[in-house]
Design a protein around this motif. Sequence first.
Motif, PDB file in Angstrom:
ATOM      1  N   SER A 236       0.866  -1.183   0.000  1.00 30.11           N
ATOM      2  CA  SER A 236       0.000   0.000   0.000  1.00 30.11           C
ATOM      3  C   SER A 236       0.896   1.223   0.000  1.00 30.11           C
ATOM      4  N   SER A 262      -3.964   7.973  -1.279  1.00 28.29           N
ATOM      5  CA  SER A 262      -5.116   8.190  -0.409  1.00 28.29           C
ATOM      6  C   SER A 262      -6.433   8.217  -1.191  1.00 28.29           C
ATOM      7  N   ARG A 304     -10.452   2.169  -0.382  1.00 33.32           N
ATOM      8  CA  ARG A 304      -9.565   1.163   0.209  1.00 33.32           C
ATOM      9  C   ARG A 304      -9.769  -0.196  -0.466  1.00 33.32           C
ATOM     10  N   THR A 319       0.397   4.719   5.751  1.00 33.15           N
ATOM     11  CA  THR A 319       0.238   5.594   6.916  1.00 33.15           C
ATOM     12  C   THR A 319      -0.289   4.796   8.108  1.00 33.15           C
ATOM     13  N   ASN A 321      -2.804   3.209  10.868  1.00 23.91           N
ATOM     14  CA  ASN A 321      -4.176   2.678  10.875  1.00 23.91           C
ATOM     15  C   ASN A 321      -4.788   2.564   9.473  1.00 23.91           C
ATOM     16  N   GLU A 322      -4.139   1.789   8.633  1.00 23.88           N
ATOM     17  CA  GLU A 322      -4.642   1.548   7.271  1.00 23.88           C
ATOM     18  C   GLU A 322      -4.913   0.059   7.036  1.00 23.88           C
ATOM     19  N   PRO A 346       0.734   1.005  10.789  1.00 21.91           N
ATOM     20  CA  PRO A 346      -0.357   0.903   9.817  1.00 21.91           C
ATOM     21  C   PRO A 346      -1.426  -0.108  10.225  1.00 21.91           C
TER      22      PRO A 346
END
Length: 444
Positions: A236, A262, A304, A319, A321-322, A346
């Motif tokens: 990602s 993003s 996402r 980044t 919390n992805e 992440p």
Amino acid sequence: MSYVDEVLERVKAKNGAEPEFIQAVTEVLNSLRFVIEKNEDHFRKEALLERITEPERIVTFRVPWVDDNGQVQVNRGFRVQFNSAIGPYKGGLRLHPSVNQSIIKFLGFEQCFKNSLTGLPIGGGKGGSDFDPKGKSDREVMAFCQSFMNELYRHIGANVDVPAGDIGVGAREIGFLYGQYKRLTGLYEGILTGKGLTYGGSLARTEATGYGLVYITNEVLKANGKSFEGARVNISGSGNVAIYACQKAQSFGAKVQTMSDSNGYIYDPDGIDLAIVKEIKEGRRGRIKEYVAAKPTATYTEGRGVWSIPCDVALPCATQNELFLEDAKALVANGVWAVCEGANMPTTLEATEYLQENGIPFMPGKAANAGGVAVSALEMSQNSERLSWTFEEVDAKLHDIMVGIFEKASSAAERYGVPGNYVAGANIAGFEKICTAMEAQGIV
Ligand code: NDP
């Protein structure tokens, strides 16, 4: 109540409005239970957990600058000097609209353990601003960077605090920041890393985080009887870390299937053509969706979803919390071999726990992405001796450092009876060195 729980409660009560910081402290302290509970009275009497979770200093400042329409803009700047027990504060500057004190504190806290793990003499810090470089002209970015440095310069120094890049801070921003420091102080010294090669930068610094991530992932795979050769890898992000992780994974024979930004993600079943991504992202600061215009067999999906594509190795590089619980479930259901974090935090706590419960080798960011700061520390060494090392020398040192981090994390995990738990291993190994240094230096 155990000492760890007491401190966790106190940290939550004192920092209620800082969820990312609380998340990072919770992860670290929970995995330190193995160490603390063996000698709880000593750690409590010395208040070591209170001391390690309280930054030595936080500086917050106003950053006024003028945009291209002549309008004055005001952003907020931060520098958190978290812990200097093992060396000068070291950690990047992040420019992103989401930046606030919680995010900078979580990053600074993680940085202390990461820097300790590298084995190099660097303490932990982090900084940044809620300024968004996206869509700004070069002149606007320069105006912001100069104003930011007008305050930051009094808090940094080659033996005090040495910032670097992070999200939104690449070669252009480091150049503007360095120029302004030099103008303000008249000093030509290594107060920033990630500098351009013509003014004190290190070869292989640009590649370091992504390459280092792949070097340590390679160790994780080897320890579990797997290899990158022919493996399907999902990445990602499409920034600095993602691009060089992709490059190194491909050189190890992997097929990288995804990248994102993003706005959305691309899936290329033939394997990502990195030259196209570099041209879009490094060449013209474009969006990842432009990839499909050059490669029509690939698909672009808005939003996402990178982790829903079946893969063998997952490398989150965007980044914090992805990668959520639902993503962890999809990865496990699709038979993922390993998850290694290129970005900082992440993976959410729930997702991390799910991966671990299902026996998936999981290497946390503080170990897996330490290659960037490690080569930054090598840049500091080169600046001190006023010499430049070759790409191969720096890359070989980076490789050894990443193998060393893998060994430290896995041997600490084994020592404390949780073999293969790299989260616990990395936190314990990082913590032990900082603690020993703090205790040796007294109550300061
Ligand atoms: P870049 O700014 O070069 O790239 C960040 C990438 O992540 C971009 O593709 C960006 O997309 C994407 N991204 C950012 N925010 C979000 C979001 N909220 N949702 C989805 N995607 C997002 O940064 P880096 O590659 O340098 O850093 C990536 C991560 O790695 C960060 O967590 C950073 O702290 C960590 N890291 C970086 C190091 C380094 O040396 N650079 C060292 C160690 C860790 P978009 O362009 O759309 O914003």
